[in-house]
Design a protein around this motif. Structure first.
Motif, PDB file in Angstrom:
ATOM      1  N   SER A 103      -8.982  18.341  -7.587  1.00  0.00           N
ATOM      2  CA  SER A 103      -8.458  17.124  -6.967  1.00  0.00           C
ATOM      3  C   SER A 103      -9.282  16.725  -5.754  1.00  0.00           C
ATOM      4  O   SER A 103      -9.622  15.543  -5.570  1.00  0.00           O
ATOM      5  CB  SER A 103      -6.994  17.338  -6.570  1.00  0.00           C
ATOM      6  N   ALA A 104      -9.627  17.707  -4.909  1.00  0.00           N
ATOM      7  CA  ALA A 104     -10.420  17.412  -3.714  1.00  0.00           C
ATOM      8  C   ALA A 104     -11.832  16.971  -4.087  1.00  0.00           C
ATOM      9  O   ALA A 104     -12.386  16.035  -3.489  1.00  0.00           O
ATOM     10  CB  ALA A 104     -10.466  18.637  -2.807  1.00  0.00           C
ATOM     11  N   LEU A 202      -1.129  19.156   8.217  1.00  0.00           N
ATOM     12  CA  LEU A 202      -0.434  17.957   7.748  1.00  0.00           C
ATOM     13  C   LEU A 202      -0.355  17.921   6.226  1.00  0.00           C
ATOM     14  O   LEU A 202       0.673  17.554   5.648  1.00  0.00           O
ATOM     15  CB  LEU A 202      -1.142  16.708   8.270  1.00  0.00           C
ATOM     16  N   VAL A 203      -1.442  18.304   5.555  1.00  0.00           N
ATOM     17  CA  VAL A 203      -1.431  18.333   4.091  1.00  0.00           C
ATOM     18  C   VAL A 203      -0.475  19.414   3.596  1.00  0.00           C
ATOM     19  O   VAL A 203       0.303  19.193   2.657  1.00  0.00           O
ATOM     20  CB  VAL A 203      -2.855  18.570   3.546  1.00  0.00           C
ATOM     21  N   ALA A 204      -0.509  20.584   4.229  1.00  0.00           N
ATOM     22  CA  ALA A 204       0.357  21.685   3.807  1.00  0.00           C
ATOM     23  C   ALA A 204       1.829  21.336   3.970  1.00  0.00           C
ATOM     24  O   ALA A 204       2.672  21.773   3.180  1.00  0.00           O
ATOM     25  CB  ALA A 204       0.024  22.943   4.606  1.00  0.00           C
ATOM     26  N   LEU A 208       0.644  14.341   4.628  1.00  0.00           N
ATOM     27  CA  LEU A 208      -0.549  13.619   4.214  1.00  0.00           C
ATOM     28  C   LEU A 208      -0.955  14.151   2.850  1.00  0.00           C
ATOM     29  O   LEU A 208      -0.890  15.357   2.602  1.00  0.00           O
ATOM     30  CB  LEU A 208      -1.676  13.839   5.233  1.00  0.00           C
ATOM     31  N   ASP A 209      -1.369  13.254   1.945  1.00  0.00           N
ATOM     32  CA  ASP A 209      -1.774  13.724   0.621  1.00  0.00           C
ATOM     33  C   ASP A 209      -3.175  14.323   0.682  1.00  0.00           C
ATOM     34  O   ASP A 209      -3.984  13.987   1.552  1.00  0.00           O
ATOM     35  CB  ASP A 209      -1.719  12.584  -0.398  1.00  0.00           C
ATOM     36  N   LEU A 210      -3.468  15.224  -0.253  1.00  0.00           N
ATOM     37  CA  LEU A 210      -4.737  15.957  -0.247  1.00  0.00           C
ATOM     38  C   LEU A 210      -5.957  15.044  -0.365  1.00  0.00           C
ATOM     39  O   LEU A 210      -6.920  15.213   0.402  1.00  0.00           O
ATOM     40  CB  LEU A 210      -4.740  17.001  -1.366  1.00  0.00           C
ATOM     41  N   PRO A 211      -6.004  14.067  -1.300  1.00  0.00           N
ATOM     42  CA  PRO A 211      -7.195  13.206  -1.383  1.00  0.00           C
ATOM     43  C   PRO A 211      -7.503  12.482  -0.074  1.00  0.00           C
ATOM     44  O   PRO A 211      -8.660  12.439   0.359  1.00  0.00           O
ATOM     45  CB  PRO A 211      -6.835  12.224  -2.506  1.00  0.00           C
ATOM     46  N   THR A 212      -6.481  11.938   0.574  1.00  0.00           N
ATOM     47  CA  THR A 212      -6.719  11.265   1.852  1.00  0.00           C
ATOM     48  C   THR A 212      -7.144  12.268   2.914  1.00  0.00           C
ATOM     49  O   THR A 212      -7.989  11.970   3.765  1.00  0.00           O
ATOM     50  CB  THR A 212      -5.456  10.520   2.315  1.00  0.00           C
ATOM     51  N   GLY A 213      -6.584  13.472   2.865  1.00  0.00           N
ATOM     52  CA  GLY A 213      -6.931  14.494   3.846  1.00  0.00           C
ATOM     53  C   GLY A 213      -8.399  14.869   3.800  1.00  0.00           C
ATOM     54  O   GLY A 213      -9.067  14.933   4.839  1.00  0.00           O
ATOM     55  N   HIS A 367      -2.082   6.528   5.439  1.00  0.00           N
ATOM     56  CA  HIS A 367      -0.628   6.621   5.285  1.00  0.00           C
ATOM     57  C   HIS A 367      -0.168   8.028   5.646  1.00  0.00           C
ATOM     58  O   HIS A 367      -0.409   8.986   4.916  1.00  0.00           O
ATOM     59  CB  HIS A 367      -0.211   6.299   3.849  1.00  0.00           C
ATOM     60  N   PHE A 368       0.470   8.148   6.802  1.00  0.00           N
ATOM     61  CA  PHE A 368       1.050   9.416   7.241  1.00  0.00           C
ATOM     62  C   PHE A 368       2.567   9.325   7.130  1.00  0.00           C
ATOM     63  O   PHE A 368       3.147   8.259   7.319  1.00  0.00           O
ATOM     64  CB  PHE A 368       0.681   9.717   8.698  1.00  0.00           C
TER      65      PHE A 368
END
Length: 482
Positions: A103-104, A202-204, A208-213, A367-368
């Protein structure tokens, strides 16, 4: 196999107590070219009794909520590595962790016009030169066979790798344990070192979603280290880890207090005060040099960008200024250089003020999932883990407002963590450092916890998702904090 849930804990964090200092910090960020005495930038002032009381009362109130407890009555704090760490490929991949890597990897190769992300220089990974479609999960093999200097030549990719590796480690543990949550049972606090570590937290926590992270991590590490209007100057920057050589007394700088024996379980209040004074002397000396640089136009500049422990700090700035500061501290017998850290920019110093407008716009487009104090789940007592802000040293409030200061303000890592363990009675019993890259954070933290007062409750520092072994770099850190 249990289904993978990235940040299943979707309820918001509890907002921490307000601080007047945050308001002044925000106003400073809104000025593109602040003209102030550099001594005012010192962030070493002691916390008032009222603020400490507010913090303790807030922790007591927060711990009464249902925080994914493991039945022991104590919680855990997870620590995530930042950009200055040495990245390592996690061992024993699982299907869940491989999905994270895929995904990343895909996110980094695809543009996202919403936040203004456009892949640059990614042809070798996308295999575009040969007309291919790229290798699935290519990011996982990024660090293999590369030195730290080589990795930091592409700091943007390395930053995304550091974030993804921590999430992949949590995903592997989730699958192995058959848990419904990405976070280990009993997790109460998340703390990330610097901007990349905070993004990981934040992702964990599903803020925040992983792709945006990973895209945001790449954009942060791709910022220009100097104003675009001055490309001909091409200043060189340097970041160096410094270790306090010995403990000094402010009342008599010519007298020194010997090092505390690392084998001792605790120290007296007097020796604890001396350690604080040693760091204060170092900071005061650097701030004194800043006035001279400021009077000469400010082209040369260095600052104590990161305070990692009571003995360890990171000096960042222009190369000549950092070298001058190192020489001064060595001559005065205050500190020794430990290791240079390759960094793409002089983060956490005023030298990054030029990047504030652009990065503020980038953060405004992301988007947070900010905590909502009116959320029904909060009043039902089902709040998620508390994300700590290592800049304000308090629980994170508005995410955008908390991330922007990572450009120019001092990272107060030591003070952030000390709020969790400095009292004799705490609501956590374990710190988990996530991944081998965070091992250095654990080494420094163990040194601080050993010096707690006698009779204080035991707090452990354990590694999470790490095989036994120690690198030469980690031995240097251990020697510096011993």
């Amino acid at each position: 196999m249990p289904r993978l849930h990235v940040g299943l804990i979707s309820s918001p964090c509890l907002a921490g107590p307000s601080r007047l200092s945050r308001a002044s910090s925000k106003s400073a960020l809104n000025r593109e070219a602040p003209n102030r005495d550099p001594r005012r930038n010192a962030s070493t002032s002691s916390t008032s009794t009222t603020q400490d009381a507010d913090w303790r009362s807030w922790l007591k109130r927060a711990s009464s909520f249902n925080m994914i407890q493991d039945g022991s009555g104590k919680g855990k704090a997870l620590l995530f590595a930042g950009l200055g760490s040495y990245p390592h490929t996690p061992y024993s991949p699982t299907q869940s962790s491989l999905q994270i890597w895929e995904s990343a990897s895909e996110a980094l190769l695809n543009p996202d016009a919403t936040i203004g992300y456009w892949p640059k220089g990614m042809e070798e990974f996308a295999d575009a030169l040969r007309g291919g479609i790229g290798i699935r999960g290519w990011l996982r093999g990024w660090v293999e066979g590369r030195s730290l200097d080589e990795l930091m030549r592409r700091a943007d990719v390395t930053a995304a790798f550091i974030l993804t590796s921590s999430i992949a480690i949590l995903a592997s543990a989730q699958e192995t344990a058959g848990s419904s949550s990405l976070l280990p049972r009993g997790t109460m606090y998340l703390a990330g070192h610097g901007f990349i570590g905070t993004l990981t937290a934040l992702v964990a926590a599903d803020r925040l979603d992983l792709p945006t992270g990973v895209r945001l991590a790449m954009m942060y590490a791709s910022l220009s280290p100097s104003p675009s209007s001055l490309p001909h100057l091409k200043p060189k920057f340097l970041s160096t880890v410094m270790s306090a050589r010995q403990f000094h007394s402010l009342s008599g700088p010519s007298y020194t207090v010997p090092h505390v024996n690392s084998d001792e379980d605790a120290e007296s209040p007097d020796s604890s005060a001396e350690r604080k004074r040693a760091m204060q002397l170092i900071l005061d000396e650097v701030h004194g040099m800043q006035k001279g640089w400021w009077d000469k136009g400010g082209e040369e500049w260095a600052a104590p960008a990161i305070i990692n422990s009571s003995k360890i700090l990171v000096l960042s700035g222009t190369q000549m200024a950092v070298l001058d500061a190192i020489e001064r501290l060595e001559v005065m017998g205050l500190a020794n250089p430990v290791i240079d850290i390759p960094q793409p920019c002089p983060y956490h110093t005023r030298l990054m003020e030029h990047a504030i407008p652009k990065f503020r716009e980038t953060l405004s487009l992301c988007h947070f999932r900010d905590p909502d104090p009116h959320d029904a789940q909060m009043h039902a007592g089902t709040v998620g883990p508390i994300i700590l802000d290592p800049m304000a040293t308090h629980p994170m409030g508005s995410i955008r407002s908390s991330l922007l200061p990572h450009l120019t303000e001092q990272l107060r890592w030591h003070k952030t963590l000390s709020r969790l363990y400095k009292y004799p009675s705490t609501d956590i019993d374990t710190f988990h450092t996530i991944g081998r890259g965070a091992r250095g954070l654990g080494i420094m933290l163990r040194g601080e916890i050993k010096r707690r007062y006698k009779g204080a409750e035991e707090i452990k520092v354990e590694e999470f998702g790490v095989k036994p072994g120690e690198s030469d770099r980690e031995k240097l850190i251990r020697k510096a904090v011993a």
